[in-house]
Motif scaffolding. Sequence first.
Motif, mmCIF file in Angstrom:
data_model
loop_
_atom_site.group_PDB
_atom_site.id
_atom_site.type_symbol
_atom_site.label_atom_id
_atom_site.label_comp_id
_atom_site.label_asym_id
_atom_site.label_seq_id
_atom_site.Cartn_x
_atom_site.Cartn_y
_atom_site.Cartn_z
ATOM 1 N N ALA A 96 4.253 -26.301 -88.689
ATOM 2 C CA ALA A 96 5.329 -25.650 -89.440
ATOM 3 C C ALA A 96 6.621 -25.710 -88.628
ATOM 4 O O ALA A 96 6.592 -25.749 -87.402
ATOM 5 N N VAL A 97 7.744 -25.714 -89.345
ATOM 6 C CA VAL A 97 9.069 -25.716 -88.718
ATOM 7 C C VAL A 97 9.833 -24.500 -89.248
ATOM 8 O O VAL A 97 9.796 -24.217 -90.448
ATOM 9 N N THR A 98 10.529 -23.800 -88.359
ATOM 10 C CA THR A 98 11.328 -22.656 -88.809
ATOM 11 C C THR A 98 12.467 -23.152 -89.694
ATOM 12 O O THR A 98 12.947 -24.280 -89.536
ATOM 13 N N PRO A 99 12.918 -22.336 -90.647
ATOM 14 C CA PRO A 99 13.985 -22.758 -91.555
ATOM 15 C C PRO A 99 15.276 -23.175 -90.841
ATOM 16 O O PRO A 99 15.999 -24.047 -91.327
ATOM 17 N N ASP A 100 15.559 -22.578 -89.679
ATOM 18 C CA ASP A 100 16.777 -22.953 -88.959
ATOM 19 C C ASP A 100 16.586 -24.200 -88.090
ATOM 20 O O ASP A 100 17.503 -24.639 -87.404
ATOM 21 N N GLY A 101 15.373 -24.778 -88.101
ATOM 22 C CA GLY A 101 15.101 -26.023 -87.382
ATOM 23 C C GLY A 101 14.987 -25.883 -85.878
ATOM 24 O O GLY A 101 14.895 -26.888 -85.174
ATOM 25 N N SER A 102 14.940 -24.661 -85.365
ATOM 26 C CA SER A 102 14.966 -24.474 -83.915
ATOM 27 C C SER A 102 13.585 -24.439 -83.253
ATOM 28 O O SER A 102 13.496 -24.567 -82.032
ATOM 29 N N HIS A 103 12.524 -24.276 -84.051
ATOM 30 C CA HIS A 103 11.185 -24.182 -83.480
ATOM 31 C C HIS A 103 10.163 -24.896 -84.361
ATOM 32 O O HIS A 103 10.293 -24.922 -85.589
ATOM 33 N N VAL A 104 9.133 -25.443 -83.697
ATOM 34 C CA VAL A 104 7.994 -26.061 -84.365
ATOM 35 C C VAL A 104 6.761 -25.282 -83.934
ATOM 36 O O VAL A 104 6.543 -25.069 -82.732
ATOM 37 N N GLY A 105 5.955 -24.852 -84.892
ATOM 38 C CA GLY A 105 4.697 -24.187 -84.596
ATOM 39 C C GLY A 105 3.541 -25.118 -84.869
ATOM 40 O O GLY A 105 3.512 -25.801 -85.895
ATOM 41 N N LEU A 106 2.602 -25.185 -83.946
ATOM 42 C CA LEU A 106 1.421 -26.036 -84.086
ATOM 43 C C LEU A 106 0.206 -25.174 -83.746
ATOM 44 O O LEU A 106 0.160 -24.546 -82.683
ATOM 45 N N PHE A 107 -0.784 -25.123 -84.670
ATOM 46 C CA PHE A 107 -1.914 -24.208 -84.556
ATOM 47 C C PHE A 107 -3.202 -24.952 -84.908
ATOM 48 O O PHE A 107 -3.179 -25.826 -85.774
ATOM 49 N N ILE A 126 4.185 -23.193 -79.407
ATOM 50 C CA ILE A 126 5.496 -23.209 -80.053
ATOM 51 C C ILE A 126 6.375 -24.225 -79.332
ATOM 52 O O ILE A 126 6.479 -24.205 -78.103
ATOM 53 N N GLY A 127 6.991 -25.092 -80.113
ATOM 54 C CA GLY A 127 7.911 -26.075 -79.570
ATOM 55 C C GLY A 127 9.344 -25.649 -79.835
ATOM 56 O O GLY A 127 9.682 -25.228 -80.938
ATOM 57 N N VAL A 128 10.178 -25.778 -78.818
ATOM 58 C CA VAL A 128 11.606 -25.497 -78.957
ATOM 59 C C VAL A 128 12.307 -26.818 -79.238
ATOM 60 O O VAL A 128 12.106 -27.809 -78.530
ATOM 61 N N VAL A 129 13.138 -26.836 -80.278
ATOM 62 C CA VAL A 129 13.863 -28.046 -80.666
ATOM 63 C C VAL A 129 15.253 -28.011 -80.058
ATOM 64 O O VAL A 129 15.996 -27.042 -80.236
ATOM 65 N N SER A 130 15.593 -29.062 -79.342
ATOM 66 C CA SER A 130 16.929 -29.225 -78.771
ATOM 67 C C SER A 130 17.397 -30.628 -79.146
ATOM 68 O O SER A 130 16.894 -31.620 -78.607
#
Length: 172
Positions: A96-107, A126-130
């Motif tokens: 899943a990706v947060t609506p603001d595009g700043s994080h990716v969740g992998l479970f 949790i992945g941080v998007v930069s």
Amino acid sequence: GLTFGDPVTVTGLKSAGIILLTDTGGHWFRTNDFPQAAVNAVTGDIYVAFTDQANGSADKANIYFTQSTDGGRKWSKPVQINDDLTNNDQWFPALAVTPDGSHVGLFWYDRRLDPANNLIDRFGAIGVVSGHTVTFGANFRITDESFPPAFSYWTGSGWYIQDPVIGPGYMS
């Protein structure tokens, strides 16, 4: 379909679509290696998570992540996300990706806490998007209590299936 380009291979898998996992008693269950995909609505990057076996590993299933920053034409080299140091299995990722595009969740399902590789927990990262880079943090446990897999087995007169909706031996 008129606007699609040529097919692109995201990655090659060592498994053949179905992964058979066992416990120490020889019971088995199967799961698929179907990938999960998500799109970052801000960057347009495409993320894919999947289960596969590492080269030369006794571990039958690990969780991998790859991404495309050009609409799916090229893909990054897959990276293993589960950070355990065991040969225990991880499978069935959800992405899943947060609506603001700043994080990716992998479970995913994970058996790292059981030395016998039987009991299951749910883990995540949790992945941080930069920009166009995703950096995953340490894995964390989601479940409070480990649980056994749902087994199916042949009784001699038919399949014993714990869940009658799902086919023999399948655990999602």
